[in-house]
Design a protein around this motif. Structure first.
Motif, PDB file in Angstrom:
ATOM      1  N   THR A   1      13.627 -26.820 -18.686  1.00  0.00           N
ATOM      2  CA  THR A   1      12.302 -26.211 -18.590  1.00  0.00           C
ATOM      3  C   THR A   1      11.971 -25.551 -19.914  1.00  0.00           C
ATOM      4  N   ARG A   2      10.700 -25.609 -20.255  1.00  0.00           N
ATOM      5  CA  ARG A   2      10.250 -25.055 -21.535  1.00  0.00           C
ATOM      6  C   ARG A   2       9.125 -24.055 -21.318  1.00  0.00           C
ATOM      7  N   PHE A   3       9.084 -23.075 -22.208  1.00  0.00           N
ATOM      8  CA  PHE A   3       8.008 -22.077 -22.213  1.00  0.00           C
ATOM      9  C   PHE A   3       7.427 -22.038 -23.614  1.00  0.00           C
TER      10      PHE A   3
ATOM     11  N   SER B   1      13.602 -22.738 -22.166  1.00  0.00           N
ATOM     12  CA  SER B   1      13.582 -21.486 -21.413  1.00  0.00           C
ATOM     13  C   SER B   1      14.995 -21.086 -21.029  1.00  0.00           C
TER      14      SER B   1
END
Length: 638
Positions: free
Chosen positions: A424-426, A431
């Protein structure tokens, strides 16, 4: 009925009883010969004739002899056909052969996109006849040439060993030649150039990125490089097929990797040599480095994973301007704290990635089986890349890693054991919460010959294939070294997308996944293709974009519902006399005596040599898939 008319069988431990009349209505079969005593038999303690075969298939064969009807719902057609061939039940063999032909996509299924015939290759054989036979896979006999499966020297001379692509160009390497193909409108591939014969066996192949020439924005020429041993040979090829031999270069050690970064040619020797040729300065430079165990390319940066646990990088865009004492400027990016050899590298390439700047995301695998992620974000500038997370999930050396937008995957040397994680990326960055989560574990069994060609692994690389920002990365699994099948599997989950089978039954000797640019029409988009090279010198093109689209819609790939099933077809053929003719329309097969004396060209045009057969003789055809299973020792022809 007299007891003497009853025949008892012991087939694989299962007992059967039938009459002589049932067994002998098909003349010249195994059973008629057995009953008449023309062939010897083995009997068990009860006096039953013992046959060491599958009893379930025997039951279907016996039921056919009783009723002239066959049930194919519980058996594979191929297995049933082989059993019928063993017992010599010619009416059933002919019927099942037609069913197998119609159920297979001999002209290619929905994914088959095109066929590229074998090129005209130059040979240096002293015997012109032997060169001709090696080229065409022909053998002279009974007054005419007939097709034979290519093996031995002929096979080695003709097979496609390496395939590389760039834009709408494809480079295919044969043992001693290179052919360049270029796509034109309407998806037609044309051979525009064939290299002269090279005495050495080609081991590596590369075709360049877009090259600049004068003031034009895009040049119409490409650079093509091939290596053998420590030597590298380089050509410039135009779209019109005109070639210029630029020169031969020497790395002084065996070339293990050959690639282009922009218009610069790079040759790597794992023992610790790096060679670079720059297209502007026409300069070839060789430099000694720490023994190399892995590499990756990110934009114009070449990253090297080394045996001492260090990761180095070279900015090729600044070469040759940044040269000091004729040495390449090699900078250390990261050093493994345990000093484990870096056996796999993958850089996540995003619009803001800068190896020498302030943003880096990189995954690497080690000889001890660990998978590590290191990151450097703007807030950590000044401290260098930092270790983000370590996974100790492999017991064998990690052969490949890939860090993409949504996934991290690793492949170790234990039968290509794959582990995948979801990321998952932010705001584009990995992330920390929840961090990479395990997703799948599977193996990609891929066997090799005991003594494979030096180019085999480079030409049959399992992958993964696809852009790092693409959620549909794939593996290409070739289970056996001599096979006509490939499994296309999703890299993230291991699920099988489709099965690719050679349309002519020829052995797949190499393959490459390549995205070709769309046509000049508005709205066209690049499409992903699988190029397969074959033992007969041809190439076949497969549309993987369609395969992935159909898979995402949960549609069966390669099978179209409707029409008669195999069971229906067998029933329809009950009252038909099916021959072994392979013509697409009913045609009387010519007598073999009429074929003698006719020229090879005439026979080929009429299709008499490779497309017909008498019912008593096995059919040898170069244009149909073989029903024999893959054989690691070699393809056996009856």
């Amino acid at each position: 009925m007299d007891d003497r008319d009853i025949v008892n069988f012991n087939v694989g431990g299962t007992r059967f009883a039938t009459s002589k009349q049932t067994l002998t209505w098909v003349s010249d079969s195994f059973f008629s010969s057995l009953v008449s005593g023309r062939i010897p038999s083995i009997k068990d303690s009860t006096g039953a004739i013992f046959i060491d075969r599958d009893p379930s298939l025997f039951a279907s064969i016996l039921n056919y002899l009783r009723t002239k009807d066959i049930d194919v719902k519980h058996h594979e057609l191929t297995a049933l056909k082989k059993e019928a061939e063993y017992y010599g039940i010619s009416p059933l063999v002919n019927r099942l052969s037609l069913c197998c032909e119609l159920m297979s996509a001999s002209c290619g299924g929905v994914l088959f996109h095109g066929f590229i015939p074998p090129p005209e290759l130059s040979h240096s054989d002293a015997d012109p006849l032997e060169a001709f036979k090696c080229k065409h896979g022909l053998e002279y006999g009974e007054g005419a040439f007939h097709s034979i499966p290519v093996s031995g020297k002929g096979k080695a001379l003709r097979q496609v060993t390496l395939i590389k692509g760039h834009h709408n160009w494809i480079a295919a390497a044969y043992p001693h030649n290179i052919c360049i193909y270029k796509i034109r409108e309407r998806s037609l591939w044309h051979c525009i150039w064939t290299s002269p014969h090279m005495e050495q066996f080609i081991e590596r192949l590369a075709i360049n990125a877009k090259a600049q020439s004068g003031t034009s924005k895009e040049s119409t020429h490409r650079l093509v490089a091939a290596s053998y041993g420590s030597s590298v040979r380089l050509w410039q090829v135009t779209s019109a097929g005109e070639a210029t031999d630029i020169g031969n270069f020497n790395l002084t050690v065996c070339v293990d990797e050959l690639l282009f970064i922009g218009s610069q040619l790079v040759a790597l020797g794992k023992s610790g040599k790096l060679g670079v040729w720059h297209s502007m300065s026409q300069h070839w430079q060789v430099q000694g480095v720490t023994p190399i165990t892995s590499f990756d390319v990110a934009g114009t940066n070449l990253l090297l994973g080394c045996r001492n646990g260090s990761i180095y990088y070279i900015d090729m865009q600044k070469f040759p301007l940044r040269m000091k004492d004729n040495d390449l400027l090699i900078s250390e990016l990261f050093h493994d704290v345990n000093e484990h050899a870096i056996t796999a590298l993958s850089v996540y390439v995003s619009p803001t990635t800068s190896i020498s700047g302030n943003r880096v995301e990189l995954a690497y695998g080690t000889h001890q089986g660990t998978v590590n992620i290191i990151i450097q974000h703007p807030e950590t500038v000044g401290r260098g890349p930092q270790l983000f997370q370590t996974f100790s999930v492999h017991k064998c050396p990690v052969a490949r890693v890939d860090l993409s937008d949504k996934h991290l995957l690793s492949v170790c040397t234990d039968y290509n054991h794959v582990r995948t994680w979801s990321i998952t990326r932010f705001r584009g960055m990995i992330s920390t919460q929840p961090g990479p989560l395990p997703r799948a574990s599977f193996k990609l069994l891929s066997l090799e010959d005991v003594d494979p060609l030096n180019s085999y692994r480079a030409g049959n690389h399992v992958g993964p294939y696809g852009d790092s920002s693409d959620d549909q990365q794939i593996f290409v699994q070739k289970v056996l070294p001599e096979t006509d099948m490939l499994y296309i599997r999703l890299a993230a989950t291991g699920h099988t997308v489709c099965l690719i089978r050679s349309t002519d039954g020829s052995e797949i000797t190499s393959f490459c996944v390549h995205d070709c640019e769309g046509s000049s029409r508005m709205g066209s988009r690049p499409r992903r293709y699988l190029f397969t090279g074959h033992s007969n010198g041809s190439l076949q093109v497969w549309d993987l974009t369609t395969a992935l689209d159909l898979y995402s819609k949960n549609e069966t790939v390669g099978e179209t519902p409707g029409g008669p099933t195999a069971s229906d077809l067998v029933s329809m053929l009950e009252f038909c006399d099916v021959s072994n003719s392979r013509h697409t329309t009913p045609n009387v097969s010519p007598s073999p005596s009429l074929l003698r004396g006719i020229s090879q060209r005439s026979l080929t045009q009429r299709g008499c040599v490779s497309t017909t057969s008498t019912p008593q003789s096995p059919l040898v055809s170069a244009t149909r898939p073989s029903t024999a299973p893959p054989n690691i020792q070699g393809s056996n022809v009856p």
